[in-house]
Design an enzyme around this catalytic site. Structure first.
Site, mmCIF file in Angstrom:
data_model
loop_
_atom_site.group_PDB
_atom_site.id
_atom_site.type_symbol
_atom_site.label_atom_id
_atom_site.label_comp_id
_atom_site.label_asym_id
_atom_site.label_seq_id
_atom_site.Cartn_x
_atom_site.Cartn_y
_atom_site.Cartn_z
ATOM 1 N N CYS A 135 0.805 -1.222 0.000
ATOM 2 C CA CYS A 135 0.000 0.000 0.000
ATOM 3 C C CYS A 135 0.841 1.277 0.000
ATOM 4 O O CYS A 135 0.556 2.229 -0.739
ATOM 5 C CB CYS A 135 -0.950 0.010 1.190
ATOM 6 S SG CYS A 135 -0.152 -0.324 2.768
ATOM 7 N N HIS A 248 -2.628 6.633 4.519
ATOM 8 C CA HIS A 248 -1.200 6.765 4.823
ATOM 9 C C HIS A 248 -0.677 8.068 4.223
ATOM 10 O O HIS A 248 -1.043 8.439 3.105
ATOM 11 C CB HIS A 248 -0.400 5.619 4.183
ATOM 12 C CG HIS A 248 -0.641 4.270 4.795
ATOM 13 N ND1 HIS A 248 -1.370 4.068 5.947
ATOM 14 C CD2 HIS A 248 -0.202 3.031 4.409
ATOM 15 C CE1 HIS A 248 -1.379 2.769 6.248
ATOM 16 N NE2 HIS A 248 -0.694 2.125 5.325
#
Lengths: 339, 339
Positions: A135, A248
């Site tokens: 990710c 994130h």
């Protein structure tokens, strides 16, 4: 070259349907109106019988076994590396194309590793399995690619600010439970992370390797090279867990062969697919996880000339790691295949 | 060269005594048993009469005025840059040595900028005012100095994870209030930061400058150069606010003239003053703000060869920004002067 036969609609299986990414798969398939004929939700024995909703219809979770893939065209895996290694070959044998979200096959030479905005052509070189990248790497590469196309990138230094849901739904719940416990003056329970995450940051994502980097940090090095087909680019990552729920963030500086001015970078970012430019700091506008979470695009801002070395640019990129960092990217790969 | 006359005990004034740093000054002076004859607590008019405790004795806050410094030997200022500019000259005129925690005088050629572990000799070159550096810079330099003494450092890339109390006591309370409100399902109030800080990270500390860096980020560039007496070292900082209460964390990579192995760096860090080595990641041991807060030493870990360029080292340093990043450093400067 294995090819997916074109159909009006496809039989899709989700392995690991009850996890954080699995449930996001369902949302994304529904939002993007992926042409599904039959949907099969698979998980380990203890989740069998659990009910999940897709387009208003209830589906019962079935057991992930070697024999459950008959008739399946596309199998989306997010059940951990061990289960991918065990069951993905069975899915391929049954005729399915597997898009695997685990790290199990990512560095396998026979398995393409794909971000549709970065290396879509690789998706068609699969032999039954396509890997979905890490990710944190996906989010960085969506921003890196338009710059890379303008000038080769020699090196990257990146520090991440990774949300708790990156460690799974229960890890995110742990932050919420710690928050509630602290507010009530109760003792704080630590289970999913090595340390309390509320009011803390933990410079430790995934396990440590011999060179002092974590596996997560080395994924950013190795997966970037594989997707850019560049075995010279150097990436030094420091991956850090922070007390956020979703999305994130990454502080990135890159060294390029040719200089890229902030103006040029903004121009390149603005027309890049999957990326939104949000770079108006004097009006307090820059990407933040609280506001990026829930969307499919990555957001980039804080763009400036890196003053620590020549031909260097600094920027800040944020993306929802359950969506673009996992489920959305996998579904986009499936969309490439059926186009 | 102005000199502080040696005495058995000193008359000390604290300007800004009711702020987060001001209250930490009191704790540190008490903990380190600084030889105080008379203590004067100063603040703006609205705090006059407020009572603070030092060594079990209660002191009433007096008003910070131009005439309040008579008989004062050492004046510790942490009342904001504007008040330092206005009142520090009056303190100097009255015969006091000022140690100023604001940014007002830091880049003034006539004012030494001092971290006792880095450039103690500069403290003695003052003309009445000594500046205490920016907190994030102090924490980085305590770790950087032992490496710099071994090999000249050419450049630094640093990303920070800065706690809410770095923006003052009320900013830290804002995080706690947002935490309580979220736990109760109530609306979240945003006042001190530009955005909600709970479950968020904000890539914005201090205001923005023309080159796209914030003032905080440029302090790390400029103050590092001044303290190391090195106008070639280049520092690129990205300063980010995270939802922690106390202690700042920093992800640092440096490029050096001569290579420094992780083993050599550990050896240099282990014997450096003000620094504790905590680098045993396989046992989940690395510095974290939750555990470093409340102490005077900075902690360093995650030490590894930076794989993005030659002669480069990566590490992670954490320090309590109210203590070593502000009050402790200022009191240590005072201790240098009276030694």
């Amino acid at each position: 070259m294995a090819e997916l036969k074109k159909k009006a609609a496809y039989n899709v299986a989700i392995a690991g349907a009850t996890g954080a990414v699995g449930e996001t798969f369902l949302q994304i398939l529904e939002e993007r109106n992926f042409p599904i004929a039959e949907l099969k939700l698979l998980a380990s024995k203890r989740s069998v019988g659990k009910e999940l909703t897709f387009k208003g219809k209830t589906y019962k979770v079935e057991e992930l076994t070697h024999d459950c893939f008959e008739g399946v065209d596309i199998a989306l895996f997010s059940a951990g590396g061990g289960r991918s290694l065990e069951y993905a070959p069975s899915a391929v044998k049954a005729g399915a194309v597997v898009i695997d979200n685990s790290s199990a096959y990512r560095m396998d030479k026979d398995v393409p590793l794909v971000v549709p905005e970065v290396n879509p052509e690789d998706a068609f070189k699969h032999k039954g399995i396509i890997a979905n990248p890490n990710c944190t790497t996906i989010i960085m590469l969506v921003a890196l690619k338009p710059l890379y196309d303008y000038s080769k990138v020699k090196s990257v230094v990146v520090s991440s600010y990774q949300s708790t849901s990156g460690a799974g739904a229960q890890a995110m719940e742990e932050l919420m439970n710690q928050t509630k416990a602290w507010a009530k003056g109760e003792d704080i329970t630590v289970e999913k992370f090595a340390h309390q995450i509320l009011f803390n940051v933990i410079p430790h994502v995934d396990s440590f390797t011999d060179n002092g980097y974590t596996k997560e940090e080395m994924k950013m090095f190795n997966e970037t090279r594989k997707m850019l087909h560049d075995d010279e680019i150097l990436v030094s990552a420091t991956c850090v867990r922070v007390p956020t729920l979703s999305a994130h963030s990454e502080s990135v500086t890159i060294e390029t062969v040719d200089p890229i001015s902030p103006e040029k970078a903004r121009e390149l970012f603005a027309k890049a697919p999957g990326l939104q430019l949000l770079d108006d700091p004097s009006n307090n506008k820059y990407p933040m996880p609280l506001f990026v979470a829930g969307g499919d695009d990555c957001f980039v801002g804080r763009i400036r000339t890196d003053i620590s070395r020549p031909n260097s640019l600094a920027f800040w990129v944020v993306g929802d790691q359950l969506r673009k960092g996992a489920a959305t990217n996998a579904v986009q790969i499936a969309e490439l295949l059926i186009k």
